[in-house]
Write an enzyme that holds these catalytic residues in place. Structure first.
Site, PDB file in Angstrom:
ATOM      1  CB  CYS A   1      -4.491   7.477  11.680  1.00  0.00           C
ATOM      2  SG  CYS A   1      -4.817   5.866  12.425  1.00  0.00           S
TER       3      CYS A   1
ATOM      4  CG  HIS B   1       6.938 -18.486  25.632  1.00  0.00           C
ATOM      5  ND1 HIS B   1       7.948 -18.585  24.711  1.00  0.00           N
ATOM      6  CD2 HIS B   1       5.890 -17.897  24.984  1.00  0.00           C
ATOM      7  CE1 HIS B   1       7.547 -18.062  23.566  1.00  0.00           C
ATOM      8  NE2 HIS B   1       6.305 -17.643  23.702  1.00  0.00           N
TER       9      HIS B   1
END
Length: 653
Positions: A26, A576
């Site tokens: 959109c 991480h």
């Protein structure tokens, strides 16, 4: 922005092309219908530069990109081998069936059916608005130029049932050209000739069966009812007709069954429902005309985050078709959008964070012009008070618009660029009061943010305080995104002073024994392309992950697969452990520290079971990232190959 690289990351992040059942966009969002949302790597996507946020509603997995969404869409299409999979609302085929809420199904259907036709409707609306300005300026309404422009502006709404038949058939899996043919019959000039008054029910007959002659031009509900009938009739014929006659008799039977059924039953029912909706809206407008614009002005940001704003589209189109204007969304949406822009611009004025200042100014400007989602997801929703200011300002602007009875005369994305949509046959009256509602919304919101709604906070605590982004992620996930974004910009001077004291340097040591490798070897573009910052990666051989710095634990993620640290000299570190290990939901990880705890180099942070993580199919390579890289002039790797816990691996200065 390198959209080719972004396309590669997005395709991988949504689970690969084979996981995409439908794909469209959109004004600001990429909208994916995924076969299995569990395959989407939300963590990587949230941390990727160019993606402002993630929203999941109506059965769609949505990435908020901003005003350049079309470029991202084109780049992704260019990378997809199966171009057909980009069809919005495509049938999911072999996608696993999962139970969805009725509201999700409804909003998914509305979005898939109405979104593709919006450019034509908006364009036509603006043509009509320009004509309204021309009339006020004295254009000859009897001339051929006016005649043709008026015809062009009327066409998309007049043939709206045909366009909805095409998009709706695609969503439901019907034959699109059969659907368009039946919708065309509903608008055929010979049928229209039978109707003497568009607002009075006329009657005829088909095979002796009474036919109620209703007007279907610009209508919404009759064609949707027709599509539902076509879907079931077509499925029945597909199942029971012999293959040798199916090619000929299936389209024949679809037309001679569904078309008469539409004229005799479904069309009149839809017409009556549409009239009922219009009458109901008229009653609201007559007795509490201020209510709907006020609620819309206040609640529109929340409706966008939930995808509920698409639920208004059918009613807006129905109202414009029946009355020539709508008061459902336009009068309240205009001040809401302006309030969104005002809030972002106020944040740009207040903040000392250079990145936030630039983002807020850019997205605030586009919001004032009419495109609000970048401001909403990148700025407003990260601060609860700022969101509250937007809702208050939008509500006050909507209240004024409602009291003054303002209207929107065409479908548009409300903002400065579409003010022509608020010019009606009553001259400048409607536009003037629409502009006043904008001024009220802007002033109230801007002043509230400046003097109450925005507090400069360290970025490492911004998300932990509950000020989450609106993509619905949890506090812990929002924390990981903020840790990766580079935090504490307001203390940048202090951090730089600490690091640069005597032109000193800070040394990071290895958090585990194993093998040190460059970030470029990490099989994840978010780390390999240094999107989160510079650093190094360790292929650990020990189960213990230790602190690489002297400092404080800023965050241990609830899934324990990652930990954020802030050194004594201001370096912000993200460790991480493994890739995609957030999906283990804490399994095989044990935290030895907690948020706010002081640590020294070598202190145990996390214990993990590397063998079991590998057996579960997850890489254990562990990036060590300096997330506030931009504050340093140099970050050098000091190791490559075998390292032990405590060995020097990075130098920052």
């Amino acid at each position: 922005m390198d959209f080719d690289k972004l396309a590669v990351i997005i395709l991988k992040g949504v689970g690969g092309e084979e996981n995409i059942a439908g794909f469209t966009h959109c004004a600001t969002r990429l909208r994916f219908t995924l076969k299995d949302e569990g395959k989407a790597d939300e963590q990587t996507l949230k941390q990727t530069k160019g993606i402002l946020g993630i929203a999941k509603s109506g059965g769609q997995f949505q990435l908020i990109i901003g005003s350049e969404v079309a470029k991202a869409y084109g780049a992704i299409q260019g990378k997809m081998k199966n171009q057909g999979s980009s069809d919005a609302g495509a049938d999911t085929g072999n996608a696993p069936k999962k139970k969805r809420k009725p509201t999700e199904v409804l909003f998914d259907f509305i979005s898939a059916v109405f979104t593709p036709v919006l450019p034509a409707i908006i364009g036509a609306g603006l043509v009509k608005s320009v004509l309204a300005i021309a009339v006020l300026c004295g254009i000859n309404t009897e001339g051929s130029t006016y005649y043709f422009l008026n015809l062009i502006g009327d066409a998309p709404l007049y043939f709206l049932p045909v366009m909805l038949a095409f998009t709706g058939a695609k969503k439901l899996g019907c034959n699109q050209f059969l659907a368009v043919s039946i919708a065309g019959a509903m608008l055929h000039p010979n049928y229209a000739a039978l109707i003497t008054d568009a607002y009075t029910l006329n009657f005829s007959s088909f095979l002796g069966i009474p036919v109620t002659l209703a007007t279907y031009s610009s209508s919404v509900i009759p064609v949707l009812l027709m599509l539902i009938a076509l879907k079931y009739v077509e499925a029945f014929l597909e199942k029971y007709l012999p293959k040798m006659v199916k090619f000929f008799f299936k389209p024949l039977l679809c037309l001679i069954v569904v078309a008469p059924l539409t004229f005799i039953v479904l069309g009149p029912i839809g017409f009556i429902i549409g009239v009922g909706i219009s009458n109901g809206l008229n009653l609201l407008e007559s007795y509490v005309g201020w209510l709907v614009p006020t609620l819309t002005g206040a609640l529109y940001p929340l409706m966008i985050t939930a995808g509920m704003h698409y639920g208004l589209v059918p009613f807006m189109m129905q109202s414009i078709a029946a009355k020539g204007f709508e008061t459902i969304a336009g009068p309240g949406n205009l001040p809401s959008n302006i309030a969104q822009g005002a809030a972002s611009l106020a944040v740009a004025v207040r903040t000392r964070n250079k990145d936030l200042k630039q983002t807020a100014f850019t997205t605030g400007t586009t919001a004032v012009l009419g495109i609000t989602e970048p401001a909403l997801f990148a700025v407003t929703l990260k601060f609860k008070k700022v969101l509250a200011c937007v809702m208050v300002g939008g509500g006050f602007g909507g209240l004024y618009a409602g009291i003054m009875g303002t209207k929107c005369f065409s479908f548009c994305s409300p903002g400065l660029l579409s003010l022509a949509a608020y010019i009606g046959p009553d001259g400048w009256y409607n536009l003037i009061h629409s502009c006043i509602s904008m001024v009220i919304a802007f002033a109230v919101t801007f002043l509230l943010v400046m003097f109450w709604g925005f507090e400069e906070v360290p970025e490492d605590t911004a998300d932990e305080s509950g000020e989450n982004t609106a993509d619905g992620r949890s506090d812990e996930n929002a924390g990981e995104a903020s840790a990766a974004d580079g935090r504490n910009h307001e203390n940048a001077g202090e951090a730089s002073a600490a690091v640069g004291c005597g032109r000193g340097e800070e040394i990071l040591v290895s958090p585990a024994s194993g093998k040190a490798v460059p970030l470029s070897e990490v099989p994840d573009p978010t780390f390999a392309q240094e999107m989160l910052g510079k650093g190094i990666a360790i292929c650990p051989e020990s189960n213990e992950i230790c602190s690489p710095v002297n400092g404080t634990v800023s965050m241990v993620f609830p899934t324990k697969h990652a930990v954020g640290l802030e050194s004594e000299d201001g370096a912000e570190i993200l460790i991480h452990i493994g890739l995609d290990t957030v999906r283990l939901d804490g399994k095989y990880f044990t935290a030895a520290v907690k948020d706010g705890q002081r640590v020294q180099k070598g202190d145990l942070l996390i214990t993990c079971e590397l063998d079991k993580i590998k057996e579960a199919g997850y890489p254990t390579i562990t990036p060590v990232i300096v997330t506030n890289t931009d504050r340093y002039t140099e970050i050098c790797t000091l190791a490559e190959g075998p390292v032990g816990t405590g060995d020097e691996i990075l130098k920052i200065q």
